[in-house]
Design a protein around this motif. Sequence first.
Motif, PDB file in Angstrom:
ATOM      1  N   CYS A 233       0.822  -1.217   0.000  1.00 30.77           N
ATOM      2  CA  CYS A 233       0.000   0.000   0.000  1.00 30.77           C
ATOM      3  C   CYS A 233       0.854   1.263   0.000  1.00 30.77           C
ATOM      4  O   CYS A 233       0.433   2.313   0.507  1.00 30.77           O
ATOM      5  CB  CYS A 233      -0.973  -0.010   1.186  1.00 30.77           C
ATOM      6  N   CYS A 235       1.457   2.761  -2.637  1.00 31.81           N
ATOM      7  CA  CYS A 235       0.712   3.585  -3.588  1.00 31.81           C
ATOM      8  C   CYS A 235      -0.512   2.796  -4.033  1.00 31.81           C
ATOM      9  O   CYS A 235      -0.732   1.656  -3.617  1.00 31.81           O
ATOM     10  CB  CYS A 235       1.589   4.003  -4.758  1.00 31.81           C
ATOM     11  N   GLU A 236      -1.327   3.371  -4.866  1.00 34.60           N
ATOM     12  CA  GLU A 236      -2.673   2.860  -5.127  1.00 34.60           C
ATOM     13  C   GLU A 236      -2.717   1.564  -5.920  1.00 34.60           C
ATOM     14  O   GLU A 236      -3.601   0.731  -5.712  1.00 34.60           O
ATOM     15  CB  GLU A 236      -3.466   3.948  -5.864  1.00 34.60           C
ATOM     16  N   LYS A 237      -1.801   1.333  -6.823  1.00 30.11           N
ATOM     17  CA  LYS A 237      -1.906   0.282  -7.829  1.00 30.11           C
ATOM     18  C   LYS A 237      -2.237  -1.098  -7.255  1.00 30.11           C
ATOM     19  O   LYS A 237      -3.160  -1.777  -7.722  1.00 30.11           O
ATOM     20  CB  LYS A 237      -0.607   0.204  -8.628  1.00 30.11           C
ATOM     21  N   LYS A 242      -8.602   0.445  -0.814  1.00 26.68           N
ATOM     22  CA  LYS A 242      -8.683   1.689  -1.586  1.00 26.68           C
ATOM     23  C   LYS A 242      -9.190   2.866  -0.753  1.00 26.68           C
ATOM     24  O   LYS A 242      -9.154   4.013  -1.210  1.00 26.68           O
ATOM     25  CB  LYS A 242      -9.604   1.499  -2.801  1.00 26.68           C
ATOM     26  N   TRP A 248      -1.818   7.307  -2.520  1.00 27.42           N
ATOM     27  CA  TRP A 248      -1.459   8.138  -3.663  1.00 27.42           C
ATOM     28  C   TRP A 248      -1.298   7.288  -4.919  1.00 27.42           C
ATOM     29  O   TRP A 248      -1.006   6.087  -4.862  1.00 27.42           O
ATOM     30  CB  TRP A 248      -0.145   8.867  -3.398  1.00 27.42           C
ATOM     31  N   ASP A 249      -1.459   7.943  -6.048  1.00 31.15           N
ATOM     32  CA  ASP A 249      -1.157   7.317  -7.321  1.00 31.15           C
ATOM     33  C   ASP A 249       0.338   6.979  -7.374  1.00 31.15           C
ATOM     34  O   ASP A 249       1.181   7.767  -6.934  1.00 31.15           O
ATOM     35  CB  ASP A 249      -1.521   8.272  -8.461  1.00 31.15           C
ATOM     36  N   CYS A 250       0.667   5.818  -7.945  1.00 33.15           N
ATOM     37  CA  CYS A 250       2.062   5.360  -7.920  1.00 33.15           C
ATOM     38  C   CYS A 250       3.002   6.303  -8.665  1.00 33.15           C
ATOM     39  O   CYS A 250       4.152   6.479  -8.260  1.00 33.15           O
ATOM     40  CB  CYS A 250       2.151   3.956  -8.496  1.00 33.15           C
ATOM     41  N   GLN A 251       2.520   6.900  -9.736  1.00 33.67           N
ATOM     42  CA  GLN A 251       3.380   7.806 -10.483  1.00 33.67           C
ATOM     43  C   GLN A 251       3.795   9.005  -9.632  1.00 33.67           C
ATOM     44  O   GLN A 251       4.918   9.509  -9.754  1.00 33.67           O
ATOM     45  CB  GLN A 251       2.673   8.280 -11.758  1.00 33.67           C
ATOM     46  N   GLN A 252       2.893   9.437  -8.736  1.00 34.56           N
ATOM     47  CA  GLN A 252       3.220  10.543  -7.848  1.00 34.56           C
ATOM     48  C   GLN A 252       4.334  10.173  -6.877  1.00 34.56           C
ATOM     49  O   GLN A 252       5.102  11.026  -6.442  1.00 34.56           O
ATOM     50  CB  GLN A 252       1.982  10.980  -7.062  1.00 34.56           C
ATOM     51  N   TYR A 256       7.351  12.649  -6.991  1.00 36.15           N
ATOM     52  CA  TYR A 256       7.486  13.324  -5.695  1.00 36.15           C
ATOM     53  C   TYR A 256       8.905  13.865  -5.517  1.00 36.15           C
ATOM     54  O   TYR A 256       9.110  15.035  -5.214  1.00 36.15           O
ATOM     55  CB  TYR A 256       7.156  12.289  -4.612  1.00 36.15           C
TER      56      TYR A 256
END
Length: 609
Positions: A233, A235-237, A242, A248-252, A256
């Motif tokens: 957890c 990130c979100e993926k 949920k 957070w979205d994983c790309q963030q 970051y």
Amino acid sequence: MKTLSIFFSLCCFWFNAYAGKSKYNTDVLIVGGGTSGVMAGIQAARMGVKTIIVEESVWIGGMLTSAGVSAIDGNHNLPSGLWNEFRAKLEKHYGSKQALASGWVSQVMYEPSVGEKILREMCAKEKNLSVISSVKLLSIQKKSAHWQLTFSDDILITAKILIDATELGDVAAKVGVKYDVGMDAQATYQERIAPEKANHIVQDLTYVAILKDYHKDITISKPSSYNKDEFICACEKLCPDKQMKRLWDCQQMKTYGQLQNDKYMINWPINGNDFYVNMVEMNDVQREEAIQKAKDHTLNFVYFMQKELGWNTLGLADEFPTADKLPLIPYHRESRRIHGLATANMNHLEKPFEQSEPLYRTGIAVGDYPIDQHHGKNKDAPDLYFVPVPSFNIPLGSLIPDNVEDLIVAEKSISVSNLVSGASRLQPVVMGIGQAAGTLAAIAIQEKRHPKEVSIRKVQDNLLKAKAYLMPYLDVKPDHPNFEAIQRIGATGILKGEGKNYKWSNQTWFYPDSVMTNGAVIASLKSFFPNLNMQANEQVLLEKLVADDAFEILTKIQPVPADYLANIMKDYPDKNQPITRAKLADLIDKLIDPFHRKEVDFKGNFIEF
């Protein structure tokens, strides 16, 4: 063979690493070449005193560089002193201010190796400063009026003033300074969010990773202790929950800490590479074991990102001079907290002008970060995530132990409550603390006094000369024509700022262009001159302050020579010209000089002469 890095400045600092015991005599010795230590060394040297910084690792800069935390948190609107100078050099290196805003977590991001190079260059320019790297403190004792310290590589240093700029306050502990570790009970300082009972919980530390995109698969071997559920957890993926807070979205997670040149700073607190261990009072062997576990945890997280998130082209960058490519030191968020001549608590931050101890009058460094304590890895810790407070300052007394002479404490070990340490630990605040520590040490040397005997106002005067802030007024920058006057009058309490919170931003506004009423001006002056008795009818008191009224009010308090007054009045040819708060601060400063008229003690109380 370990690298020995020394800047030679004066012939009396001549050093030969292979010629037996090397002895030095210096005015100021700084143990710890981290964030505060470097700033203390530069400032003391600039004030003309012989200074040596001794650092255990091969790099200087601490969390700014050696720990890899190359994303500056806070103080973007408070460009104080050496922090602003460091930022300007980063801008010059990368070509623009915009180039530093490469990741979304900060407006100032850079490669740690670049930061270290800049700090080395800043130190090398100071003729009174020498830096000795890669040596370890072995012993310390006070002999008469001097400190005597021995280090590895047969180095012996004698100094008049000692500054503890170590990451965990180890020097202070060695010489018997009283201190606290962990969280304070609510009854200690009456802080509204403190736990009911004290405990020994400290913040999570982080072993940061600097990754680089190599544009090919460089997935590392699966670590033996790897468990993907630890990070599922982050990130979100992949997270099954949920509804989890702060998901957070994983790309963030990647952007970051995006740095320049395809590099990424991984300092991710949400089920990432934060790691809980209280190593403050551990011995060296125990610390090394704890550090290795933190490193292993970070490598597990790197593997998780490569394997589970598909970021297999991201690998550890060749950023640090280490065999494992990880930073030289962990990022310590918390340290010992000494018992000082003043202790700032959360109430001083939230309502500085309403406390029985007006510590704001003794301010020497500023910050605007919220109270942010990382406790994600400790289930027994409270959730103290971005508790808003106004921007704030650090009192000088927080740097001076109450039971040991000729020692100044900087870095994160200053005298503040546990909650305040969650805001005072950030890089620009610590840089300001270091600059103030160097200022205090230099004056103590010049005047042959103990640090606790030095005038607080003299320390503040020298910081203002260096374009450092005393009060955290975001709307009055150092290039403002009345900056110094506003800072001085603010530090008397005659003209106060207004604290606010906006999202993640913690602010204090001075409102330099606003105009006060005559009545409000008189009331403000009475805070400094309690016996002030000025008669005026209600209509006059409600009128906005104009030049004629300002001169009348101020010259009744302090008559001044006619020629001096006439010279000042030339700038105000219209007697009905409205006087802004900025101009009022300037007039109060010039005509009454309250800042120097009354000294303050370390609790912020005025000393009557």
